[in-house]
Every structure is written in C-alpha cells, then in structure tokens.
Design an enzyme around this catalytic site. Structure first.
Site: not given
Ligand code: CTP
Length: 407
Positions: A213, A282, A292, A326, A340, A344
């Site tokens: 990302n 995720d 490859k 975040f 969140k 969490k």
């Molecule tokens: N986070 C994490 N592990 C993951 C995904 C996210 O620890 N596999 C943490 C990120 O570091 C951040 C928070 O969760 O502090 C929120 O991450 P974000 O990407 O905004 O959201 P998600 O929880 O992944 O939810 P969604 O993708 O549905 O927005």
C-alpha cells in the site's frame, strides 16, 4: 533559567522586504538570553544594514563568505558547528531553490550545508511566487532533508497582492523556537517503554511481485523520534520504507504482516504502550510461487487469505498496556474509527482521511481526529506530522501517568 537561554541561534537573512522583521526576531531572541548570530546575503543588505543586526544581536554580522573576521576561524564552518538552530527568515524563492539543490555560494547557504543543527526555513514572497510549482517542489525537497518549513501567513503583501506569502510574524517564530527548546528539555516519557509500528507491509506473490500500500512510514517514524526525544525507550518495528531510522531508537525491520505479528508479539509484554501506525495488509496470497509467474492467455486469479489482525490480538492480550491504533479511511471516518476503538479494545484511535492528497499517505502533513474511550473526540487542524507526533505524545503522557497513578 528558561529553555532557550544560552542557545546559539543562527539567523540567515536573505533579500526580501520582510528582512526588517528579522530585526524584531533578532531583538526578541537576544533579549531572551540567546546568543544570536546573523548571516546576511548581499541582497538582504539592500533592505537592512548589517549594523542594525550587529547592534541588535551584539555580535558581528557575517555577510561575506570570503571575508574572515577572525583569521583563526572559517566562519561558515564554525557558525554551522556551534549552532543549536539555524533559521532562515525571510527565505526568498531563490534561496529556497539553492537550499533544495545544495548550492552554497553565500554565507547562509554554505552554513546550512555545513551544519548538523536543525534548519528552519521561513519563506516570504509574493503569493504567486509562493504557489509556483517550482517553489512548492523545492519546499517539498528541503523537507525531505529534515528542514522545517514555517508556513507563511496570509494577508496583504508588500507587493500589493493579498494571499499567502507573508513571513510568519516574528513573535510567532519566537514562540516556535521557545516551544522547540522547551520540548527538548521535556523528558516526560522517561522510564516508559513504547513500541511503534510503521510503514506498509509487503505480501509476496512470487520472487518479483508483492501486494502493498502507499504508506510511507513518516507518521510512525515521527512518533518514534518524538517519544525518544521525550525520554522514552522506543522500539520501532517497521515495514519497508525509504526513511532513515530516528537516532536513539531500536529498530526491527520486517516485510510481511506475519513477520510484523511475530515481532510485535515477542516484545509486547515488556511494553507500557503500543502505537500502531503501520498500514498492515489484511490479506496475503494463499500460495507464494517460488518461480516468477509467467503470463498466459487466460485470466489468472490470486487467491488471498486473511492476515492476523495484530492490534486486535493485542487488545485481547493486553494487561496494563495503553493501545493506540490508527484508522486510515476514505469515507465514514467517524463510524469506522469508533468501530475500531471498540473492536480492538483501544485506548485511542487516530483517524485520518486517506482519500485526501494533501495529507495522509506520503505527505509531510496530516490532519487527524483523536477518538477516546470515554467518547471524547478531538480534531487537529492540518499540521506537519512532527507536530501531530508531539500532540499524540502529550496525550500518551497523560494516559500513562494516569494509569501509573491508579496502580
Ligand atoms: N492493524 C493491525 N493488523 C492488521 C490490520 C490493521 O494491527 N492486520 C492495525 C493498524 O496498524 C491500525 C489499525 O489496526 O492501527 C487499523 O487499521 P486499518 O487498516 O485502518 O483498518 P482495519 O482494521 O484493517 O480495517 P478495515 O480494513 O476494514 O478498514
């Protein structure tokens, strides 16, 4: 004794009408007990005479790189070595361009190249010049060197135009300097162990490709640097970024979400707080090809499987730790941030709108909203990530001290 007393501050004055405001700044800093040394370009001398600065600072003014006032010293190197802070005010478009490209043909730019001290740049120019892409690009470039840009004010400009470009008021610059040295003294996170995660993760598809990302890691690195300066023992677990790790911070580099998971879990028990700025993927490809993947005529599909949610797992495991997450969102910020926080089991969520291009991912600025467990919400206007980090550390200090007081 105040935090700025005795600090050696180098003011670089370049050729703009706002040079007269540098006199006010010189006077205020000198009266506050700073050891102020002024450097001028030859264009600056068209606006204010060196004698004015000499009288106000009670130090000789340096205006010519080849005229050494003391034959035992090389002025631009000595000044650069001994400075606690260099501030260029006003900084013209021309000087900013020279700084961006490493030119050093006058006292001011030569001293900046030679210094290890923090460098601040306060632009002042006509509004159209300020918004010209070349100037904006150069300002971006100098920020990548770690220079801090003091954003100009808006208003009536000397040239008759109205808009952005007016030198930040000398009193406001003075307060920024006072804050800066005040914070350097502030060791309010001393004794706390803080884990910060930053950057993106990379999920391998094959030896040459991965899913990732836009996270640059800037927010997390700024928080790690700030917490370290305020006395914390900081561990930064970072995905791949192009940033140099902040001085004094322990760094563990990881690539994938699973590697970040392992590293975070290994150290979690020792921590007083965890700040998860990392943009963790995720999902990861179910199978990683060791060769490859070659193109074919059909429509290949990559099957994905879920990665563990690291923060959610910390929420389950936490004992006394403060957890800050975040939330990077493109829509319904409020709704998702609150979700969140609950899901969490966080103490605070820092939400930002990543659909904007002027803040968030890759940018040096951020505009965030803090959501707290008791339902409080606090919005910060757009500001440099280093300042968001200061605000976050202020809140973290309060939370940690409160927790300490209640056990
Ligand atoms: N986070 C994490 N592990 C993951 C995904 C996210 O620890 N596999 C943490 C990120 O570091 C951040 C928070 O969760 O502090 C929120 O991450 P974000 O990407 O905004 O959201 P998600 O929880 O992944 O939810 P969604 O993708 O549905 O927005």
């Amino acid at each position: 004794m105040t935090a700025i007393q005795g600090k050696r501050i180098l003011i670089g004055v370049t050729g703009g009408i706002a040079a007269y405001k540098a006199c006010v700044l010189t006077s205020r800093l000198t009266k506050a007990g700073c050891d102020v040394h002024v450097m001028m370009t030859k264009e600056a001398k068209q606006f204010v005479s060196p004698q004015t600065f000499q009288a106000l600072s009670r130090n000789p003014v340096h205006d010519d790189i080849f005229t050494e006032k003391n034959e035992h010293q090389i002025a631009h190197i000595d000044l650069a070595d001994q400075a606690d802070l260099i501030i260029i005010a006003p900084a013209t478009a021309h000087t900013i361009a020279k700084l961006a490209h490493g030119l050093a043909d006058d006292m001011v730019t030569a001293a900046v190249l030679a210094t290890k001290a923090p460098v601040w740049v306060a632009p002042a120019m006509n509004v159209n010049m300020y918004h010209h892409p070349a100037v904006q690009k150069n300002l971006e470039i100098i920020q990548t060197y770690g220079y801090r840009v003091l954003k100009p004010d808006s208003g009536m400009l000397a040239c008759g135009w109205v808009g952005e470009g007016r030198l930040m008021e000398p009193d406001a610059i003075y307060e920024e300097i006072e804050d800066y040295f005040g914070q350097a003294h502030q060791k309010d996170l001393q004794g706390y162990r803080i884990l910060v995660t930053a950057g993106p993760t990379r999920e391998k598809i094959d030896p040459v490709r991965f899913l990732t990302n836009h996270s640059s890691g800037k927010m997390g690195y700024a928080i790690a640097a700030c917490a370290q300066k305020r006395g914390a023992d900081v561990l930064l677990i970072t995905g791949p970024t192009e940033l140099d790790p902040p001085a004094g911070v322990e760094v563990i580099r990881v690539e994938s979400a699973l590697e970040m998971y392992e590293a975070v879990m290994k150290h979690f028990d020792e921590m007083d707080a965890v700040i998860k700025t990392a943009a963790v993927s995720d999902y990861r490809p179910k199978a990683v090809s060791d060769r490859k993947i070659k193109k074919t005529e059909d429509h290949p599909k990559i099957e994905l499987v879920r990665n563990p949610d690291i923060l959610e797992e910390l929420g389950r495991r936490k004992t006394t730790q403060i957890l800050i997450g975040f939330a990077a969102e493109t829509h319904d910020l409020d709704h998702y941030a609150k979700g969140k926080l609950e899901k969490k089991k966080l103490d605070m969520v820092v939400a930002n709108d990543v659909a904007r291009t002027d803040t968030g991912f890759r940018s040096n600025d951020n505009e965030v909203t803090f959501y707290f467990r008791n339902g409080d919400i606090r919005h910060l206007h757009k500001m440099p990530k280093a300042e968001v980090a200061q605000e976050l550390c202020n809140l973290l200090t309060e939370m940690l001290d409160k927790k300490k007081g209640s056990v």
